[in-house]
Design a protein around this motif. Structure first.
Motif, mmCIF file in Angstrom:
data_model
loop_
_atom_site.group_PDB
_atom_site.id
_atom_site.type_symbol
_atom_site.label_atom_id
_atom_site.label_comp_id
_atom_site.label_asym_id
_atom_site.label_seq_id
_atom_site.Cartn_x
_atom_site.Cartn_y
_atom_site.Cartn_z
ATOM 1 N N LYS A 217 0.882 -1.176 0.000
ATOM 2 C CA LYS A 217 0.000 0.000 0.000
ATOM 3 C C LYS A 217 0.901 1.202 0.000
ATOM 4 C CE LYS A 217 -4.040 1.960 2.085
ATOM 5 N NZ LYS A 217 -3.646 3.275 1.591
ATOM 6 N N ASP A 218 0.649 2.157 -0.896
ATOM 7 C CA ASP A 218 1.497 3.349 -0.884
ATOM 8 C C ASP A 218 0.695 4.575 -0.460
ATOM 9 O OD1 ASP A 218 0.114 4.031 -3.210
ATOM 10 O OD2 ASP A 218 1.890 4.830 -4.199
ATOM 11 N N TYR A 219 1.402 5.597 -0.109
ATOM 12 C CA TYR A 219 0.804 6.847 0.390
ATOM 13 C C TYR A 219 1.244 7.950 -0.562
ATOM 14 C CZ TYR A 219 -0.671 4.113 4.267
ATOM 15 O OH TYR A 219 -1.319 3.154 5.008
ATOM 16 N N THR A 231 2.015 13.049 -4.932
ATOM 17 C CA THR A 231 3.461 12.982 -5.146
ATOM 18 C C THR A 231 3.748 11.663 -5.860
ATOM 19 O OG1 THR A 231 3.923 11.689 -3.171
ATOM 20 C CG2 THR A 231 3.785 14.083 -2.894
ATOM 21 N N GLY A 232 5.014 11.381 -6.077
ATOM 22 C CA GLY A 232 5.396 10.061 -6.580
ATOM 23 C C GLY A 232 5.160 8.977 -5.543
ATOM 24 N N GLY A 233 5.011 9.365 -4.293
ATOM 25 C CA GLY A 233 4.806 8.388 -3.216
ATOM 26 C C GLY A 233 5.632 8.785 -2.004
ATOM 27 N N ILE A 274 3.502 -6.572 -14.052
ATOM 28 C CA ILE A 274 2.217 -5.872 -14.194
ATOM 29 C C ILE A 274 1.911 -5.346 -12.793
ATOM 30 C CG2 ILE A 274 -0.147 -5.992 -15.062
ATOM 31 C CD1 ILE A 274 0.449 -8.884 -15.943
ATOM 32 N N PHE A 275 1.741 -4.047 -12.711
ATOM 33 C CA PHE A 275 1.415 -3.387 -11.434
ATOM 34 C C PHE A 275 -0.048 -3.002 -11.555
ATOM 35 C CE2 PHE A 275 2.628 0.958 -9.212
ATOM 36 C CZ PHE A 275 1.496 0.905 -8.421
ATOM 37 N N ILE A 276 -0.885 -3.674 -10.776
ATOM 38 C CA ILE A 276 -2.323 -3.408 -10.854
ATOM 39 C C ILE A 276 -2.705 -2.540 -9.662
ATOM 40 C CG2 ILE A 276 -4.594 -4.428 -11.240
ATOM 41 C CD1 ILE A 276 -3.236 -7.082 -11.898
ATOM 42 N N TYR A 290 -3.596 0.231 -14.647
ATOM 43 C CA TYR A 290 -2.476 -0.687 -14.844
ATOM 44 C C TYR A 290 -1.205 0.130 -15.010
ATOM 45 C CZ TYR A 290 -5.589 -4.603 -16.144
ATOM 46 O OH TYR A 290 -6.519 -5.607 -16.149
ATOM 47 N N ASN A 291 -0.097 -0.406 -14.469
ATOM 48 C CA ASN A 291 1.218 0.092 -14.831
ATOM 49 C C ASN A 291 2.006 -1.107 -15.327
ATOM 50 O OD1 ASN A 291 0.991 2.931 -13.840
ATOM 51 N ND2 ASN A 291 0.698 1.900 -11.894
ATOM 52 N N VAL A 292 3.002 -0.862 -16.157
ATOM 53 C CA VAL A 292 3.704 -1.982 -16.784
ATOM 54 C C VAL A 292 5.129 -2.117 -16.228
ATOM 55 C CG1 VAL A 292 2.301 -1.974 -18.869
ATOM 56 C CG2 VAL A 292 4.305 -0.481 -18.732
ATOM 57 N N MET A 294 7.383 -2.008 -12.001
ATOM 58 C CA MET A 294 7.196 -2.032 -10.547
ATOM 59 C C MET A 294 6.841 -0.619 -10.059
ATOM 60 S SD MET A 294 7.258 -4.884 -8.970
ATOM 61 C CE MET A 294 7.424 -4.330 -7.277
ATOM 62 N N GLY A 295 6.265 -0.543 -8.884
ATOM 63 C CA GLY A 295 5.912 0.759 -8.307
ATOM 64 C C GLY A 295 7.081 1.328 -7.511
ATOM 65 N N ASP A 296 7.042 2.613 -7.323
ATOM 66 C CA ASP A 296 8.024 3.290 -6.493
ATOM 67 C C ASP A 296 7.232 4.241 -5.595
ATOM 68 O OD1 ASP A 296 10.206 4.484 -5.398
ATOM 69 O OD2 ASP A 296 11.141 5.082 -7.282
ATOM 70 N N PRO A 297 7.156 4.039 -4.301
ATOM 71 C CA PRO A 297 8.064 3.308 -3.402
ATOM 72 C C PRO A 297 7.694 1.862 -3.080
ATOM 73 C CG PRO A 297 6.593 4.662 -2.083
ATOM 74 C CD PRO A 297 6.195 4.870 -3.517
ATOM 75 N N GLU A 298 6.733 1.255 -3.781
ATOM 76 C CA GLU A 298 6.344 -0.109 -3.392
ATOM 77 C C GLU A 298 7.509 -1.100 -3.506
ATOM 78 O OE1 GLU A 298 4.481 1.922 -5.321
ATOM 79 O OE2 GLU A 298 2.337 1.456 -5.149
ATOM 80 N N THR A 299 8.354 -0.941 -4.543
ATOM 81 C CA THR A 299 9.488 -1.865 -4.705
ATOM 82 C C THR A 299 10.348 -1.897 -3.446
ATOM 83 O OG1 THR A 299 9.509 -1.320 -7.042
ATOM 84 C CG2 THR A 299 11.469 -2.419 -6.197
HETATM 85 N N1 GLY Z 1 3.666 4.312 -6.364
HETATM 86 C C1 GLY Z 1 2.933 4.503 -7.548
HETATM 87 C C2 GLY Z 1 3.700 4.340 -8.796
HETATM 88 O O1 GLY Z 1 4.818 3.869 -8.819
HETATM 89 O O2 GLY Z 1 3.147 4.683 -9.836
#
Ligand code: GLY
Ligand code: AMP
Length: 424
Positions: A217-219, A231-233, A274-276, A290-292, A294-299
């Motif tokens: 979960k990101d903020y 923000t980007g996260g 695949i980042f859903i 969808y993102n294709v 990894m997420g940042d900061p989720e990674t």
């Molecule tokens: N944390 C959201 C993204 O990477 O798009």
């Protein structure tokens, strides 16, 4: 093996950190990397969209695996560039094809895909200059708030959520006619507002088999209590406490499996993540986007929870071995808090000296906007550091991250003190 990692964020530092632990890893190069990646890899300067440069680097350094972090080169077709070049085609590139990149690069394309494969998502209609006259009627048929999304990539800024009907009508025209987001908003998706709690799902697939990675979960908002600008996260945690077995099985059957099957049916070449982006509305999952990649900061919270040899896993993609490798996920929870430059996500200054990093364990401190100069780290971006910790639960992990943050400083450093606030 020699590896090239493309990108410069906390995500790329976390990826390099995981890959560097593999026995198979000989040398890692980062394009362009950051102050943190320099400790584990050789940073090379250049643009992530300069494919000819990436070709030169790959051949010169005998690269066997390229990991593409950000969406831009993916959407611009880096996978197709590699596969159509006789000298590059045998390099394992972790990125989906340009066609699959449209799942992130065009919200209209992604919505059509979801509709075709019966994947739950907000009701929508797409507008452009051709049918703009019908948009007012469509908006009037919906209830507020109104969700307006630029079709193309807009660095996370292309989504407007508007309470007032007239303002929504005006903004729609700003997007389409005045090109508020450049060519990204020549088409605009208007969709139903979904009220719920968001979570991020990550699937790794070679277009044949797939693996579901830990959820996170990101903020996204700059301010505490999820207030202020996107923000980007600003932080993330993994696992997601409200993801129980029954909700997970709904996500798998209604979203993950139809998504992977749709990709296969559409004959999209896919060799990556695949980042859903999901939202839970009254116990039902819906896809927000969808993102294709990894997420940042989720990674920064997902990769530290994977015990596998990540390079072995990535290297096996496209071979039967990929299916045989079982993911090994730690029971521990991970939390990350992002330290940002004062003023971010609006204008901010760079070049501030970061102090305190020598006084703490740096193992899970991932650099984003930093550069290294004469053995000190200097700020070089909006998001500066991702301070990750792991512990038995996310509250303990956060406590450790915040106690590390107490020792770190740079002029006008800012961060959220309430990551995970909505899960307590
Ligand atoms: N944390 C959201 C993204 O990477 O798009
Ligand atoms: P996106 O770029 O599509 O992920 O949208 C950015 C953010 O806008 C999401 O993370 C959500 O917080 C919010 N959002 C997008 N679409 C919707 C929707 N249909 N309903 C509610 N919130 C949304």
């Amino acid at each position: 093996m020699n590896i090239l990692v493309i990108g410069s964020g906390g995500r790329e530092h976390a990826i390099i950190n995981s890959i560097s632990k593999s026995n198979k890893c000989s040398k890692i190069f980062a394009l362009p990397g950051n102050g943190g990646t320099e400790l584990l890899a050789e940073n090379l300067s250049g643009d992530v969209n300069d494919f000819e440069l990436i070709k030169k680097i790959s051949l010169k350094n005998k690269i066997s695996l390229v990991f593409v972090g950000p969406e831009d080169p993916i959407v611009n077709g880096i996978y197709d560039f590699f596969k159509s070049d006789p000298q590059l085609k045998d390099i394992n590139i972790i990125a989906p094809s340009k066609q699959a990149g449209l799942l992130e690069g065009s919200k209209d394309f992604a919505k059509d895909f979801m509709q075709k494969y019966n994947i739950p998502t907000a009701k929508h209609k797409t507008f452009s200059i051709e049918n703009i006259d019908e948009a007012d009627k469509f908006l009037e048929s919906m209830s507020p708030p109104y969700v307006l999304k630029a079709d193309g990539l807009a660095a996370g800024k292309g989504v407007l959520i508007i309470q007032d009907l007239n303002e929504a009508k005006v903004e729609l025209r700003r997007m389409i006619i005045e090109k508020k987001f450049g060519n990204s908003s020549t088409k605009v998706v208007i969709e139903e507002f979904l009220d719920g709690i968001e979570l991020s799902c990550f699937v790794l697939t070679d277009g044949i088999n797939y693996k579901v990675l830990p959820f996170a979960k990101d903020y996204k908002k700059i301010g505490e209590g999820d207030s202020g600008l996107n923000t980007g996260g600003m932080g993330a945690i993994s696992p997601v406490p409200f993801l129980d077995d029954s909700f997970l099985s709904k996500i798998k059957s209604k979203i993950i499996i139809p998504t992977v099957n749709g990709i296969i049916k559409e004959k999209m070449q896919y060799n990556g993540f695949i980042f859903i982006g999901l939202i839970k509305v009254k116990d039902e999952p819906y896809v927000i986007e969808y993102n294709v990649r990894m997420g940042d900061p989720e990674t920064e919270v997902v990769f530290p929870r994977l015990n596998n040899d990540m390079l072995e896993l990535l290297d096996s993609m496209g071979t039967p071995k990929f299916n045989d490798i079982k993911l090994s996920i730690t029971e521990n929870h991970a939390a990350t808090v992002i330290l940002v430059s004062g003023g971010y996500p609006e204008s901010y200054q760079k070049g501030k000296t970061i102090t305190g990093l020598n006084d703490i364990s740096n193992e899970l401190i991932f650099h984003a906007g930093t550069i290294k100069k004469d053995n000190t780290f200097i700020t070089n971006g909006g998001r500066v550091l991702a301070v990750t910790s792991t512990a038995k639960d996310f509250k303990k992990a956060l406590k450790t991250s915040y106690s590390k943050i107490d020792k770190i400083n740079f002029d006008r450093m800012n961060y959220r003190n309430d990551i995970g606030f909505d899960l307590l």
